[in-house]
Design a protein around this motif. Structure first.
Motif, PDB file in Angstrom:
ATOM      1  N   GLU A 230       5.156  10.419   4.042  1.00 17.89           N
ATOM      2  CA  GLU A 230       3.731  10.672   3.817  1.00 17.89           C
ATOM      3  C   GLU A 230       3.018   9.384   3.388  1.00 17.89           C
ATOM      4  O   GLU A 230       1.906   9.106   3.838  1.00 17.89           O
ATOM      5  N   ALA A 231       3.652   8.610   2.546  1.00 19.78           N
ATOM      6  CA  ALA A 231       3.064   7.335   2.123  1.00 19.78           C
ATOM      7  C   ALA A 231       2.886   6.400   3.320  1.00 19.78           C
ATOM      8  O   ALA A 231       1.847   5.742   3.450  1.00 19.78           O
ATOM      9  N   GLU A 232       3.864   6.369   4.199  1.00 16.06           N
ATOM     10  CA  GLU A 232       3.777   5.538   5.404  1.00 16.06           C
ATOM     11  C   GLU A 232       2.668   6.031   6.328  1.00 16.06           C
ATOM     12  O   GLU A 232       1.921   5.232   6.892  1.00 16.06           O
ATOM     13  N   ARG A 233       2.553   7.360   6.477  1.00 15.41           N
ATOM     14  CA  ARG A 233       1.503   7.926   7.332  1.00 15.41           C
ATOM     15  C   ARG A 233       0.120   7.551   6.801  1.00 15.41           C
ATOM     16  O   ARG A 233      -0.753   7.107   7.562  1.00 15.41           O
ATOM     17  N   LEU A 234      -0.081   7.707   5.500  1.00 12.50           N
ATOM     18  CA  LEU A 234      -1.373   7.378   4.906  1.00 12.50           C
ATOM     19  C   LEU A 234      -1.657   5.876   4.975  1.00 12.50           C
ATOM     20  O   LEU A 234      -2.784   5.455   5.244  1.00 12.50           O
ATOM     21  N   MET A 235      -0.635   5.078   4.764  1.00  7.96           N
ATOM     22  CA  MET A 235      -0.799   3.626   4.866  1.00  7.96           C
ATOM     23  C   MET A 235      -1.221   3.240   6.279  1.00  7.96           C
ATOM     24  O   MET A 235      -2.095   2.398   6.476  1.00  7.96           O
ATOM     25  N   LEU A 236      -0.623   3.879   7.283  1.00 14.13           N
ATOM     26  CA  LEU A 236      -1.000   3.593   8.666  1.00 14.13           C
ATOM     27  C   LEU A 236      -2.419   4.055   8.973  1.00 14.13           C
ATOM     28  O   LEU A 236      -3.129   3.412   9.761  1.00 14.13           O
ATOM     29  N   CYS A 237      -2.866   5.142   8.345  1.00 15.69           N
ATOM     30  CA  CYS A 237      -4.269   5.560   8.485  1.00 15.69           C
ATOM     31  C   CYS A 237      -5.191   4.481   7.925  1.00 15.69           C
ATOM     32  O   CYS A 237      -6.207   4.139   8.542  1.00 15.69           O
ATOM     33  N   VAL A 238      -4.838   3.956   6.758  1.00 22.50           N
ATOM     34  CA  VAL A 238      -5.635   2.877   6.166  1.00 22.50           C
ATOM     35  C   VAL A 238      -5.665   1.685   7.116  1.00 22.50           C
ATOM     36  O   VAL A 238      -6.733   1.127   7.405  1.00 22.50           O
ATOM     37  N   HIS A 239      -4.502   1.313   7.622  1.00 21.40           N
ATOM     38  CA  HIS A 239      -4.393   0.135   8.484  1.00 21.40           C
ATOM     39  C   HIS A 239      -5.104   0.329   9.829  1.00 21.40           C
ATOM     40  O   HIS A 239      -5.860  -0.539  10.263  1.00 21.40           O
ATOM     41  N   ASN A 240      -4.865   1.459  10.477  1.00 14.32           N
ATOM     42  CA  ASN A 240      -5.389   1.684  11.836  1.00 14.32           C
ATOM     43  C   ASN A 240      -6.810   2.230  11.860  1.00 14.32           C
ATOM     44  O   ASN A 240      -7.598   1.873  12.737  1.00 14.32           O
ATOM     45  N   ASP A 241      -7.136   3.127  10.922  1.00 16.62           N
ATOM     46  CA  ASP A 241      -8.450   3.779  10.925  1.00 16.62           C
ATOM     47  C   ASP A 241      -9.422   3.141   9.931  1.00 16.62           C
ATOM     48  O   ASP A 241     -10.588   3.507   9.889  1.00 16.62           O
ATOM     49  N   GLY A 242      -8.904   2.274   9.085  1.00 16.35           N
ATOM     50  CA  GLY A 242      -9.751   1.617   8.113  1.00 16.35           C
ATOM     51  C   GLY A 242      -9.878   2.354   6.791  1.00 16.35           C
ATOM     52  O   GLY A 242     -10.444   1.833   5.838  1.00 16.35           O
ATOM     53  N   ARG A 243      -9.334   3.571   6.729  1.00 20.75           N
ATOM     54  CA  ARG A 243      -9.407   4.353   5.494  1.00 20.75           C
ATOM     55  C   ARG A 243      -8.458   5.539   5.564  1.00 20.75           C
ATOM     56  O   ARG A 243      -8.038   5.945   6.647  1.00 20.75           O
TER      57      ARG A 243
ATOM     58  N   VAL B  75       0.841  -1.197   0.000  1.00 20.49           N
ATOM     59  CA  VAL B  75       0.000   0.000   0.000  1.00 20.49           C
ATOM     60  C   VAL B  75       0.880   1.252   0.000  1.00 20.49           C
ATOM     61  O   VAL B  75       0.649   2.190  -0.768  1.00 20.49           O
ATOM     62  N   SER B  76       1.910   1.254   0.821  1.00 18.87           N
ATOM     63  CA  SER B  76       2.844   2.373   0.858  1.00 18.87           C
ATOM     64  C   SER B  76       3.527   2.547  -0.504  1.00 18.87           C
ATOM     65  O   SER B  76       3.675   3.675  -1.008  1.00 18.87           O
ATOM     66  N   TYR B  77       3.929   1.449  -1.125  1.00 17.34           N
ATOM     67  CA  TYR B  77       4.549   1.482  -2.448  1.00 17.34           C
ATOM     68  C   TYR B  77       3.607   2.111  -3.479  1.00 17.34           C
ATOM     69  O   TYR B  77       4.021   2.948  -4.288  1.00 17.34           O
ATOM     70  N   VAL B  78       2.334   1.716  -3.456  1.00 15.60           N
ATOM     71  CA  VAL B  78       1.360   2.268  -4.406  1.00 15.60           C
ATOM     72  C   VAL B  78       1.233   3.769  -4.193  1.00 15.60           C
ATOM     73  O   VAL B  78       1.232   4.541  -5.162  1.00 15.60           O
ATOM     74  N   PHE B  79       1.132   4.209  -2.962  1.00 15.97           N
ATOM     75  CA  PHE B  79       1.000   5.646  -2.685  1.00 15.97           C
ATOM     76  C   PHE B  79       2.227   6.415  -3.175  1.00 15.97           C
ATOM     77  O   PHE B  79       2.106   7.517  -3.703  1.00 15.97           O
ATOM     78  N   ARG B  80       3.416   5.838  -3.016  1.00 15.42           N
ATOM     79  CA  ARG B  80       4.632   6.504  -3.480  1.00 15.42           C
ATOM     80  C   ARG B  80       4.701   6.514  -4.999  1.00 15.42           C
ATOM     81  O   ARG B  80       4.997   7.544  -5.613  1.00 15.42           O
ATOM     82  N   SER B  81       4.430   5.378  -5.613  1.00 16.05           N
ATOM     83  CA  SER B  81       4.611   5.298  -7.063  1.00 16.05           C
ATOM     84  C   SER B  81       3.496   5.998  -7.837  1.00 16.05           C
ATOM     85  O   SER B  81       3.784   6.664  -8.836  1.00 16.05           O
ATOM     86  N   TYR B  82       2.258   5.882  -7.414  1.00 15.15           N
ATOM     87  CA  TYR B  82       1.164   6.495  -8.171  1.00 15.15           C
ATOM     88  C   TYR B  82       1.010   7.982  -7.847  1.00 15.15           C
ATOM     89  O   TYR B  82       0.950   8.812  -8.739  1.00 15.15           O
ATOM     90  N   PHE B  83       0.928   8.308  -6.564  1.00 13.10           N
ATOM     91  CA  PHE B  83       0.686   9.703  -6.172  1.00 13.10           C
ATOM     92  C   PHE B  83       1.971  10.519  -6.048  1.00 13.10           C
ATOM     93  O   PHE B  83       1.924  11.738  -5.972  1.00 13.10           O
ATOM     94  N   GLY B  84       3.107   9.859  -5.960  1.00 11.44           N
ATOM     95  CA  GLY B  84       4.367  10.571  -5.819  1.00 11.44           C
ATOM     96  C   GLY B  84       4.633  11.076  -4.413  1.00 11.44           C
ATOM     97  O   GLY B  84       5.432  11.994  -4.225  1.00 11.44           O
ATOM     98  N   PHE B  85       3.971  10.464  -3.425  1.00 12.82           N
ATOM     99  CA  PHE B  85       4.192  10.881  -2.039  1.00 12.82           C
ATOM    100  C   PHE B  85       5.600  10.516  -1.596  1.00 12.82           C
ATOM    101  O   PHE B  85       6.156   9.493  -2.022  1.00 12.82           O
ATOM    102  N   ALA B  86       6.157  11.346  -0.725  1.00  8.62           N
ATOM    103  CA  ALA B  86       7.427  11.014  -0.081  1.00  8.62           C
ATOM    104  C   ALA B  86       7.201   9.795   0.809  1.00  8.62           C
ATOM    105  O   ALA B  86       6.062   9.495   1.202  1.00  8.62           O
ATOM    106  N   ARG B  87       8.270   9.090   1.113  1.00  8.56           N
ATOM    107  CA  ARG B  87       8.156   7.866   1.924  1.00  8.56           C
ATOM    108  C   ARG B  87       7.406   8.110   3.234  1.00  8.56           C
ATOM    109  O   ARG B  87       6.526   7.318   3.598  1.00  8.56           O
TER     110      ARG B  87
END
Length: 96
Positions: A51-64, A37-49
């Motif tokens: 930010e991609a990790e933060r968003l991935m953790l939101c998906v994992h912990n908050d469900g979205r 998920v972090s890889y997709v956020f970095r490669s598609y959206f161009g997020f820095a590592r």
């Protein structure tokens, strides 16, 4: 017959409704690894590592996580791209 003031009110309401942004929401699923998920956020959206990790953790912990905001057409393209990567995503209206 509509008065001039009523026409102005309708124009303003239509314009404000059109300006409300939309969001791309990525949802948690039991299939994809967090690293993927972090890889997709970095490669598609161009997020820095970080930010991609933060968003991935939101998906994992908050469900979205809200990963993008903008006009509806762009958000629909992002959702289609996320589906192409095997992630669950939807478009929703941004809350004012």
């Amino acid at each position: 017959m509509i008065s001039t003031l009523e026409e102005l009110d309708l124009d303003t309401t239509t314009r404000v409704a059109a300006e409300v942004p939309w969001q791309t929401v990525v949802w948690d699923d039991p299939v994809n690894l967090m690293t993927y998920v972090s890889y997709v956020f970095r490669s598609y959206f161009g997020f820095a590592r970080d930010e991609a990790e933060r968003l991935m953790l939101c998906v994992h912990n908050d469900g979205r996580a809200i990963v993008a905001t903008g006009n509806r057409e762009a958000m629909e393209r992002h959702v289609q791209a996320m589906h192409g990567y095997g992630l669950q995503a939807t478009v929703s209206r941004a809350e004012p």
